[in-house]
Design a protein around this motif. Sequence first.
Motif, PDB file in Angstrom:
ATOM      1  N   GLY A  20       0.697  -1.112   0.043  1.00  0.00           N
ATOM      2  CA  GLY A  20      -0.011   0.056   0.019  1.00  0.00           C
ATOM      3  C   GLY A  20       0.760   1.287  -0.006  1.00  0.00           C
ATOM      4  O   GLY A  20       0.115   2.345   0.182  1.00  0.00           O
ATOM      5  N   PHE A  21       2.157   1.402  -0.291  1.00  0.00           N
ATOM      6  CA  PHE A  21       2.801   2.425  -0.353  1.00  0.00           C
ATOM      7  C   PHE A  21       2.663   3.291  -1.664  1.00  0.00           C
ATOM      8  O   PHE A  21       2.800   4.373  -1.515  1.00  0.00           O
ATOM      9  CB  PHE A  21       4.321   1.994  -0.182  1.00  0.00           C
ATOM     10  CG  PHE A  21       4.832   1.486   1.337  1.00  0.00           C
ATOM     11  CD1 PHE A  21       4.612   2.080   2.414  1.00  0.00           C
ATOM     12  CD2 PHE A  21       5.351   0.494   1.078  1.00  0.00           C
ATOM     13  CE1 PHE A  21       4.829   1.586   3.527  1.00  0.00           C
ATOM     14  CE2 PHE A  21       5.931  -0.311   2.342  1.00  0.00           C
ATOM     15  CZ  PHE A  21       5.340   0.425   3.628  1.00  0.00           C
ATOM     16  N   ILE A  22       2.159   2.661  -2.602  1.00  0.00           N
ATOM     17  CA  ILE A  22       2.275   3.179  -3.888  1.00  0.00           C
ATOM     18  C   ILE A  22       0.684   2.479  -4.406  1.00  0.00           C
ATOM     19  O   ILE A  22       0.416   1.468  -3.972  1.00  0.00           O
ATOM     20  CB  ILE A  22       3.090   3.111  -4.850  1.00  0.00           C
ATOM     21  CG1 ILE A  22       3.423   1.782  -5.271  1.00  0.00           C
ATOM     22  CG2 ILE A  22       4.325   3.917  -4.338  1.00  0.00           C
ATOM     23  CD1 ILE A  22       4.221   1.382  -6.504  1.00  0.00           C
ATOM     24  N   SER A  23      -0.145   3.216  -5.409  1.00  0.00           N
ATOM     25  CA  SER A  23      -1.182   2.534  -5.958  1.00  0.00           C
ATOM     26  C   SER A  23      -1.072   2.068  -7.362  1.00  0.00           C
ATOM     27  O   SER A  23       0.222   2.131  -7.839  1.00  0.00           O
ATOM     28  CB  SER A  23      -2.207   3.966  -6.152  1.00  0.00           C
ATOM     29  OG  SER A  23      -1.556   4.654  -6.938  1.00  0.00           O
ATOM     30  N   MET A  24      -1.900   1.525  -7.779  1.00  0.00           N
ATOM     31  CA  MET A  24      -1.881   0.836  -9.254  1.00  0.00           C
ATOM     32  C   MET A  24      -1.392   2.029 -10.289  1.00  0.00           C
ATOM     33  O   MET A  24      -0.760   1.898 -11.304  1.00  0.00           O
ATOM     34  CB  MET A  24      -2.979   0.016  -9.493  1.00  0.00           C
ATOM     35  CG  MET A  24      -2.914  -0.432 -10.999  1.00  0.00           C
ATOM     36  SD  MET A  24      -4.413  -1.521 -11.624  1.00  0.00           S
ATOM     37  CE  MET A  24      -4.139  -1.963 -13.146  1.00  0.00           C
ATOM     38  N   GLY A  25      -2.065   3.229 -10.083  1.00  0.00           N
ATOM     39  CA  GLY A  25      -1.533   4.244 -11.086  1.00  0.00           C
ATOM     40  C   GLY A  25      -0.342   4.777 -10.941  1.00  0.00           C
ATOM     41  O   GLY A  25       0.507   5.040 -11.927  1.00  0.00           O
ATOM     42  N   HIS A  26       0.229   4.784  -9.629  1.00  0.00           N
ATOM     43  CA  HIS A  26       1.792   4.919  -9.678  1.00  0.00           C
ATOM     44  C   HIS A  26       2.493   3.866 -10.635  1.00  0.00           C
ATOM     45  O   HIS A  26       3.554   4.198 -11.253  1.00  0.00           O
ATOM     46  CB  HIS A  26       2.149   4.831  -8.398  1.00  0.00           C
ATOM     47  CG  HIS A  26       2.003   5.965  -7.524  1.00  0.00           C
ATOM     48  ND1 HIS A  26       0.848   5.901  -6.328  1.00  0.00           N
ATOM     49  CD2 HIS A  26       2.418   7.336  -7.468  1.00  0.00           C
ATOM     50  CE1 HIS A  26       0.782   7.100  -6.114  1.00  0.00           C
ATOM     51  NE2 HIS A  26       1.576   7.902  -6.257  1.00  0.00           N
ATOM     52  N   GLY A  27       2.100   2.516 -10.451  1.00  0.00           N
ATOM     53  CA  GLY A  27       2.836   1.470 -10.970  1.00  0.00           C
ATOM     54  C   GLY A  27       2.414   1.475 -12.525  1.00  0.00           C
ATOM     55  O   GLY A  27       3.530   1.400 -13.345  1.00  0.00           O
ATOM     56  N   ARG A  28       1.342   1.786 -13.115  1.00  0.00           N
ATOM     57  CA  ARG A  28       1.240   2.075 -14.373  1.00  0.00           C
ATOM     58  C   ARG A  28       2.117   3.042 -15.269  1.00  0.00           C
ATOM     59  O   ARG A  28       2.381   2.737 -16.155  1.00  0.00           O
ATOM     60  CB  ARG A  28      -0.308   2.272 -14.604  1.00  0.00           C
ATOM     61  CG  ARG A  28      -1.036   1.009 -14.492  1.00  0.00           C
ATOM     62  CD  ARG A  28      -2.616   1.427 -14.815  1.00  0.00           C
ATOM     63  NE  ARG A  28      -2.800   1.618 -16.118  1.00  0.00           N
ATOM     64  CZ  ARG A  28      -3.773   2.130 -16.803  1.00  0.00           C
ATOM     65  NH1 ARG A  28      -5.062   2.231 -16.261  1.00  0.00           N
ATOM     66  NH2 ARG A  28      -3.903   2.311 -17.982  1.00  0.00           N
TER      67      ARG A  28
END
Length: 304
Positions: free
Chosen positions: A190-198
């Motif tokens: 939960g440190f970053i979201s899927m949006g960050h990953g994308r």
Amino acid sequence: MAKATKKQALGRGLSALLNDPSNDIQSAEDKNADKVIGNIVDLDIDFIEVNPFQPRTNFSEESLRELASSIKELGIIQPITVRKLGLNKYQLVSGERRYRASKLLGLETITAYVRIANDQESLEMALVENIQRQDLDPIEIALSYQRLIDEINLTQEQMSERVGKKRSTIANYLRLLKLDPIIQTGMRDGFISMGHGRALITIEDQSIQLDIYEKILSNKLSVRDTEVLVRNYNNDETVAAPAKKEANTAMPNFVKTGISSFSEYFGHKIDVKVSKNGKGKITIPFHSEEDFNRIKKLVEGDSK
């Protein structure tokens, strides 16, 4: 690390269920089978045997030591898969490197997905049902999609029909598995979201991914801020690479602002080259026949 340990401990109750001689599960119809199929279970590593039909027989000692070091620091991001042969007896289906590295570390248990004999249909149903859960993180969903590809041999088109998701959505999840394992762990915790990953996945160099990941954490960057940071990096790379050739000039603004839309639509980093007279070329990469056909269908769909 504390969160990773907690996540791996989720299957202890199921492990006790499997170790109970009075409740030995042999098929998908047996009592409590639904609690096992498609779930993560902590198994005694000594209860697992390697698959004698494993086509790969050579495992690099150095790569196993590197993997063992990663497991020691981050835990096993993707559990192994085994099939149940009998009471406290299992056989590896996938994940032999993770299994060997865990034994190298001297671990007593390992997290695993348990299959009941060869009940492939039940496994598929369990995986599809698992994907529909609301409490899964993006990496868990991506791993479930990947298992449907590896173990059930489903195409992205077939998965789209099974789970009721667009093929592009499935592709976006699967692309997250190309992120550096540290970033995958950060997303799971939960440190970053899927949006960050994308946003990060458009950068192929994992060392650069990690540099930007650290900036996201230290500066508490939003998804929008991350997209801008990644876009600036990609634009700098695109402009710098062809600078050696006389035919290429600085990237026009209309290209800079539009290239990310192309990359997101096609699901790949798109390469654009522009000459002095304003003419240019767009290159769309593909990684397999299935990926090529996916892009082809996108283009054909827009032309109708």
